[in-house]
Design an enzyme around this catalytic site. Structure first.
Site, mmCIF file in Angstrom:
data_model
loop_
_atom_site.group_PDB
_atom_site.id
_atom_site.type_symbol
_atom_site.label_atom_id
_atom_site.label_comp_id
_atom_site.label_asym_id
_atom_site.label_seq_id
_atom_site.Cartn_x
_atom_site.Cartn_y
_atom_site.Cartn_z
ATOM 1 C CE LYS A 1 -21.667 -16.782 -22.589
ATOM 2 N NZ LYS A 1 -22.086 -16.459 -23.917
ATOM 3 C CE LYS B 1 -24.406 -24.306 -23.456
ATOM 4 N NZ LYS B 1 -24.927 -22.953 -23.682
ATOM 5 C CE LYS C 1 -22.434 -19.945 -30.636
ATOM 6 N NZ LYS C 1 -23.490 -19.707 -31.578
#
Ligand code: TYM
Length: 329
Positions: free
Chosen positions: A111, A195, A198
């Protein structure tokens, strides 16, 4: 009796990965364990959120917990920010952590890389794992059902619990992760080596639990597969079809071999059509139940009672911790 705790972030729409890897497994523990399921909205603010949307999403996720079958008479459902002890213990867990171990968290690395410059990385992303440790440790949790991507955070939680116990005396249970053998890492429909998430900018990569099912069907029909056309489980060489087989196995309990035999001589098109049907059959009743709950004040009653129960339990641990550390009079 053992205690189960888990949490889901109310950021954006929930995916079928969240459902298979974590949420639907929560339901299986509620008859036999003390269970707490949390809407972790303080984790969601580690990146900017629109206040109205965050508020809506938290309630929506609580309703989803109920729609998938978590019974508030059996399990405690609550919102993280409504139980102040989470933030209080998170600070203590942050002080117990080292920069080095937080820098090693792969989720933080991923991130923060998206930000590039250190200057703009929210510090909350860095201290996210100690908050997660606090969530878990407040309830003397023994088991934490999660997807594969949370394994490293669970290891840190265990380390922090053991460190606290060694430094200040036996205080916390050391929690065990419960990660399913299959379905713990549902992959993107478009890049099946990555992966399912969302926050994927490519909408076609992700199946959202509450999306229009005609859209879901299209996404499955367009999912990336290889060109040899044989339904066979081989993650290395055939990640696309293997991911679709994993999805199907999670929903029907079929084995990979049964699926291979059933589609012998048929193509991916047939497999995808059947999978879309299976997913629709799973999601349609869930969506209907969710819709009803969204208009029902019961969700707020459940959340009020949940916060009260969680607060009472969490305070016991927090008081003990503060007492041991000299943070009390
Ligand atoms: P979150 O909100 O990203 O995801 C919620 C749960 O869904 C699982 N999951 C998946 N499982 C299989 N395949 C996927 N593609 C997939 N994507 C997500 C996650 O592993 C997770 O179990 N840090 C946590 C939330 C959290 C928490 C906690 C969890 C905060 N405090 C305490 C357990 C205990 C998170 O961001 O999950």
């Amino acid at each position: 009796m053992s205690t189960i705790f888990s949490g889901v972030q109310p950021s954006g729409e929930m995916t079928i990965g969240n459902y298979i890897g974590a949420m639907r497994r929560f339901v299986t523990y509620q008859d036999t364990h003390n269970c707490l399921f949390c809407v972790v909205n303080q984790h969601a603010i580690t990146v900017p959120q629109k206040p109205d949307e965050l508020k809506q999403s938290a309630r929506k996720l609580a309703a989803l917990y109920m729609a998938i079958g978590i019974d508030p008479k059996k399990a405690t459902i609550f919102i993280q920010s409504e139980v102040r002890a989470h933030a209080a213990l998170a600070w203590i867990m942050t002080c117990l952590s080292s920069m080095g171990e937080l820098e090693r968290m792969t989720q933080y690395k991923d991130k923060s890389q998206q930000h590039g410059k250190n200057e703009t990385i929210p510090a909350g992303l860095f201290v996210y794992p100690p908050l997660m440790a606090a969530d878990i440790l407040l309830y003397q949790t023994t088991h934490v059902p999660v997807g594969d991507d949370q394994k490293q955070h669970l290891e840190l939680t265990r380390d922090l619990a053991a460190r606290f116990n060694a430094r200040y005396g036996e205080t916390f249970s050391i929690p065990e992760p419960l990660i399913a053998k299959s379905g713990a890492r549902i992959m993107s429909l478009q890049t099946p080596t990555k992966k399912m998430s969302k926050s994927d900018p490519n909408n076609a990569a992700t199946i959202f639990l509450l999306e229009d099912l005609a859209k879901t069907k299209k996404k499955i029909m367009r999912a990336q597969t290889d060109s040899d056309g044989i339904v066979r489980f081989d993650i290395e060489n055939k990640p696309g079809i293997s991911n679709l087989m994993t999805l199907r196995a999670a929903l029907t309990n079929e084995t990979m071999d049964t699926m291979t035999a059933a589609y012998d001589g048929k193509g991916y098109g047939d497999f995808k059509k059947d999978l879309a049907e299976i997913i629709t059959e799973t999601l349609a009743p869930l969506q209907e139940e969710h819709k009803k709950l969204m208009d029902d004040p019961i969700v707020d009653t459940v959340l009020n009672e949940g916060a009260e129960k969680a607060h009472a339990l969490a305070e016991q641990t927090l008081k003990k911790v503060e007492g041991k550390m000299g943070l009390s009079r």
